[in-house]
Every structure is written in C-alpha cells, then in structure tokens.
Design a protein around this motif. Sequence first.
Motif, short mmCIF file in Angstrom:
data_model
loop_
_atom_site.label_atom_id
_atom_site.label_comp_id
_atom_site.label_asym_id
_atom_site.label_seq_id
_atom_site.Cartn_x
_atom_site.Cartn_y
_atom_site.Cartn_z
N ARG A 1 0.83 -1.21 0.00
CA ARG A 1 0.00 0.00 0.00
C ARG A 1 0.87 1.26 0.00
O ARG A 1 0.56 2.25 -0.67
CB ARG A 1 -0.93 -0.01 1.21
N ARG A 2 1.98 1.24 0.74
CA ARG A 2 2.89 2.38 0.70
C ARG A 2 3.52 2.53 -0.69
O ARG A 2 3.73 3.65 -1.18
CB ARG A 2 3.98 2.22 1.77
N ALA A 3 3.80 1.39 -1.33
CA ALA A 3 4.34 1.47 -2.69
C ALA A 3 3.33 2.05 -3.65
O ALA A 3 3.68 2.81 -4.59
CB ALA A 3 4.78 0.08 -3.15
N GLU A 4 2.05 1.70 -3.45
CA GLU A 4 1.00 2.23 -4.31
C GLU A 4 0.85 3.74 -4.15
O GLU A 4 0.58 4.47 -5.12
CB GLU A 4 -0.31 1.53 -3.99
N ARG A 5 1.09 4.28 -2.96
CA ARG A 5 0.96 5.71 -2.71
C ARG A 5 2.27 6.47 -2.97
O ARG A 5 2.33 7.68 -2.82
CB ARG A 5 0.53 5.95 -1.26
N GLY A 6 3.32 5.74 -3.32
CA GLY A 6 4.59 6.38 -3.61
C GLY A 6 5.35 6.81 -2.38
O GLY A 6 6.20 7.71 -2.44
N GLU A 7 5.09 6.20 -1.25
CA GLU A 7 5.75 6.53 -0.01
C GLU A 7 7.01 5.69 0.14
O GLU A 7 7.22 4.71 -0.56
CB GLU A 7 4.82 6.30 1.18
N GLY A 8 7.86 6.05 1.11
CA GLY A 8 9.06 5.28 1.39
C GLY A 8 10.32 6.11 1.27
O GLY A 8 10.31 7.30 0.91
N VAL A 9 11.43 5.48 1.54
CA VAL A 9 12.75 6.12 1.49
C VAL A 9 13.29 6.00 0.08
O VAL A 9 13.46 4.87 -0.42
CB VAL A 9 13.71 5.48 2.51
N PRO A 10 13.61 7.15 -0.63
CA PRO A 10 14.13 7.05 -2.00
C PRO A 10 15.59 6.60 -2.00
O PRO A 10 16.33 6.79 -1.03
CB PRO A 10 13.99 8.48 -2.53
N GLY A 11 15.97 5.95 -3.08
CA GLY A 11 17.33 5.46 -3.21
C GLY A 11 17.55 4.81 -4.56
O GLY A 11 16.77 5.00 -5.51
#
Length: 718
Positions: A52-62
């Motif tokens: 669900r976080r991936a679907e919303r574009g959330e998370g730590v970029p890298g």
Amino acid sequence: MSGEREVDWAAKRYSVENLECLALISMLFGVWLLMVSTFAFIGVAGEIAATRRAERGEGVPGTFTALSQTCSRGECSWSGTFTSASLPGYIVEDVDLRGRGDRPIYAGSTFPARDVGSVWFVQMEGGPPEWGVPGGIGLLAAVTGVAGVGFNAAVLWGVHGTRAPRAARRRQAGERGGFTLRALVDRDRWGWSARPGSSTVRVKIARSKGRTLGGVAGLLSLVASLLLFGLVWVVFNGKITWAEQVAASWVLLFALVLVGVAVQTLRLMLVRPRMWVTDDEIVIWDAVLLWRVLRIPRTAIAGVRYGDEPRRQVKGGVAHLTPFREELNLVLRMRDDLSLPARRLRWGNWFWVVLILKDLDPKRGMPQRGRPVRWLCLRVKEPRRVAIDLDRWLGKGEKLSPSEFASVDHSHYGTVRTHRGAGGARVKIRGPLPQPVLAEFVNEGPGTLRALLRRTEFSRGAQVMACGPGSPPAMTVLDDRLVSDKALTKRFLYVESDGRWTVTISGPDRAREFTESVTGSGPDVLSYQGPPGIAVVSCPDGQFHQVHLHGPNLDALHGCDPVVSTAALNPLPDDDSPPNWSTFAVPAQAVLRVRAADAHWQIDVTPLDQADVDAPAQAAEEGTVPVPPTGRVRPFEHSIAGDRTAVVRYLGPPGTVLFRSGDVFGLLHLDATLTPIRTLALPDGDTEIQLRPQTLLQVTGGRGTWSLQEAHNLYSSG
C-alpha cells in the motif's frame, strides 16, 4: 470362532479408524497449522502494508543495483542491493525489486527505487504495485488457519458430543441437588471418607501404563509446540506489532487449556481409583470420572463376567469406567438401569476424552451425567481371580434349591394291559395319556418284529421297536410327542411280525431297577434307584446304542433327543480292542431308556461325590487326562476337548465360552442333582454360551470331536 471370523475381528480392531491416538494427532496437527497460519498472517500483514505504501509512492528514496536473477514457472525476479540517497550509510542487501513492469534488466543495472518498509522487497520508482505475493501469502494464512481451527474444532465437537442428552442431565441435576454445605460434607463426596473398613474381595482398578504415558507424551508434545512457537517468535521478531498480537492471541487460550490438562494429568497419575466389596455392596471411587462415590448394592447386580464388553447387541447402555479406550477385563451386569454420578466435562478432564475419540459415536462407553447404563465395564488387576471371587460373593445371597422330581403319580401305575396278536395288527390305546407309558414286546415268530406308533389309523408313524426272532422281551417308552405336539385321546400302535407277538402296556413300576451296575441286551427301560451319579454305558461289540433320560413319571428330561447316541463302528481288529463307551449324568430316580439292536451293553454308575472328588487335581492338567471308564467328571478352566459324550465342570471365571461341536454334539446345563435344566447348544456348529464357575455340563451326542474354550481368549490378548 472360525478363521474368517478371527480375521474380520482383527481387521476391524486394528483398522486406521480405530487408532486410539487419532484425535490426539488431529489436535497436534491442528496446533501446527495454527502456528503456520500465525506466521503467514504476520507476513501478509507486513506485505499488505508495504504494498500500500508502494501504491501511494511513499518510502525512502534510493537506488537499486541488480545482482542476480531467479526464475520460477516462467517468471523471473531480480535481487540486489538498495542504497538510500537521503540517508548516508543506509544500505539494504539481498532484496527483490518489484514494480519494474516490462523493463529489461541486466546484472549491474541501477534503477531508482523506494524502501517501503519491507525486508523482502523495494519498489521501483513509478512502477505499479504487485499484489500477487501478498495475495498468495494471505491465501496460505487463511487455508492453514481454517484447517487448524477445523481440526481442533472437530476434536472439541467430539468432546462436546460425549455429553449426555439434556433430559438426562436435568434428571441427574435433580438427583444431585444444588450446592450446599451438607452436600460438601457428605461422606460419599470424598473417597477417603467413603472407604469401608474392609473389603470382602481384594480388587485393584488398573490404569493402562502405556496409555497414561501416551497421554503425558501428548501433553508434553503440546507444551513443546508452544515453546517452539515462542522460540521462533523471539528469533524472528524484534518488535511486536498489532498484527502479531492478534495472530498469536490463540496461544494464551491454548496455554490456559494446557493448565487444565496438566491438573487432570496429575490427578490421573497421583490419585488412583479404588474399589471395595463389602457384604452388601460394591463401592467405587474414581476422582477423574465420578464426582462422588458409586455404590452398587449386591441385589442390583445380575451377574459378573470376565472379559471385555459384550460384542453382540445388548439391552441397556454400556459404560466404560476408564478415561482411556483400553482393553477392559471385567463387566458388571445390572438388573435394572443404573445412573452414574459422572463428572461434567470441565477442569481439563475433557483431555482424556480425546483418547477415546476413535469412531463416529464418541458417546459409546463414556460415563455421562444422567445416562442410564445396564453394563459397567472396568479394568482390574488379576481379572480372572476377581471375577471368580465376585461370582462367589454374588452367590452368597442365593439359596438355590436343587431340582427334585415330583412323586411318582402315574395314571398307569399298577395297571397292566396285555395285547396279543399275529402278523400285522393294530393295537388301539384309548384315552388321554398325561404321561408316557411303558410297552414291552415279546416276539414269538421266526421273523423280525417292528412296531410303529401312529397318530391316526393309517398315518406313517414313528418306529418305536425292532426285535429279531428269539430275542428276549424288549421294553421301550411310548410318548405322544413322538407323533404329535397336541394332546391325543387315542393313538395306534401298529405291529408287524411273521408270527405271534405280545405287547404289554404298563406304568413305570415295571421298569427294571438297579443302583450301581446293570447289564442287558437289546432295548430296555431301567429305573435308577441310587444317588445322583456319573454313568458309563459300554458296548463291548462296538454296536449302535442310544440312551434317553426320563423322569420317574417317564417324562423326557431332554426332549425326545438321546443323551448318548453312537453309530455302529468299524469291525474290531481283535479281541483286545477297547469297548465303545460313553459318559452321561444320571439324576436320582431317573428312568433310562436304552435302544440297541440285540447288542450287549453294560451301565455302571459312580455317585457324584465320588466321581467329582479329585476335580481340582485334574483341572491342573486341563484335559490332558482322558476320560476313564469309571465315570469321572472332567474339569476345565481354559479349554477342553473330547471325542465322545462327557460330563464337564467349568472352573474358570464367569464369562463367554465357545462350544464347537459340528453337527454331532449338543450341550446341556445340569443342576446340583445332575438334572438337565436347559439346553445350551444344539448340534449345529459353533455356539457362544455364558457360564459361571463350578457349572456342570453334559455333552450329548455320539462320536466325533467337540471342544469348549473361553471365548475372550479368542478375541483379546489381555
């Protein structure tokens, strides 16, 4: 029991459906599935949150660097290293890349990605979310969870099924009453206070050590499974989340169940059941199955049996006073229904019910509240001795008067009617005959005389006499039951002869009397005047002969069937061959009807007190000593066999005995006066009978083989 019956019984007993540990294995398997479902649920919860976080574009970029490729079922995935762009030194190794779509990837390629909080994957920047893996893990969690709950629910439902019907529970609740201080101090509530001062019969209720250890092993297996679950939890979970708390909530409930099981295990191992036998009642205390002492008056017990529960359909319920489905060896049969003070399924005692859930009828045998029973099955030490002692204890209150014949009051007593004739003629015997009569035949012609008793003037009739020319007078008994089962007002005696003949009709007073020994030739009727004894009839020439038993009024004691019947033997090779002899019991004042075709015979009678005096010594050899021609009783305990008639005394415990006779021998039950009181078996194959210790039996028939064997030895090994 035939070989086929033994195989069928063994196959039924040792089939998979009858495994005692089936319910316990089901519970262990259910716990294992719940453990798998727990970890799968925790995994799917994390996967869903990360996706669900991936679907919303959330998370730590890298940046994700591809290192290796893994393919399975036509699909390939890349794993590599994720390096954060905003957090210096933040590197995650050996993670999968998801959301790449159809983009080509090669080893060493780099792609922008985000760490969405999963230890298993990172999401490609701008890539679509992948729900396949969370769905698969969720399906695994659902399937294993439902299966685990189903396995345990099936066991618990079986435990629930052991409860008695609601009406029976209400009935026992009415008998028990509410909780009061008076009920608490009742002496029957506690085994130590209800214990009698002494026991007439020494009895110890046994518990199966193997199955006790099996129950303990099952308990330890459940405990070990929880410990293993906790160990895995500590190793793989650093921080407990709400999903983990929800998934592992069943562990607390199961731990509470194990506490109850542990309590009941200790009770079973430390508090042994007790059984006492007083002068008037049997007292049983079992803290695991009964909430109070069970008292059974002696007058309420109809009989005792050694062995397992009856294999045939019986009237009334059957209760197993044991927490296991184990081999039982003692059965108490009640005269009327008995209500057991069975415990409720609480405080962990349901665990032992698990060990008996091996068929589709878990109520069978389980003591239930208010359920009436007629057969109470137990497992005791030294069951043979206990069964014999209890049978003797039951017999103390029985005052059996031995059967005695009525005084001789025959309608033809003192009356003699003589009929003479030549050739073929009919002798009409008029008037009702309340008892049979004697008929003496004298053949004065050169041929053979034959006589037939007929119901009507021209009916076929039954042959009652055949004597050759020059033979001595021959006597027999004429009984209306030979030709009709109804009372007759007249019957016809048809005589066939080549010359003159004489027939004399009289009462039993004309029978030849004897006390110890008598000899004769051809048909004859004898009146025994001695005490009850064991007779041996011998025919030195080995020719056909029969012996029928009658009362002093000439009534047949064993229907119209002979107690001894031997067919003609093969010619004897020399004069030293043993004579043909048979053994039978003779009550006092009995009338013996001998049938023989002009053969010489001899009857010797030994009084019962002399013929049976050395029964214990012979019992030790268990039938190895052949029947001597002096007329002794043959005792047996486990098994016995023979090839001719015999008088047998059973010395084993009360229980089932199998009589194998083929189509030659029958079996009669004799009372203390050696009078036949009932027919136990007819010559039509194998017959199971119930015997008590010291029972006297008469094996009737001729020549062949027969055997008596305790039936429980054929069905069980314990």
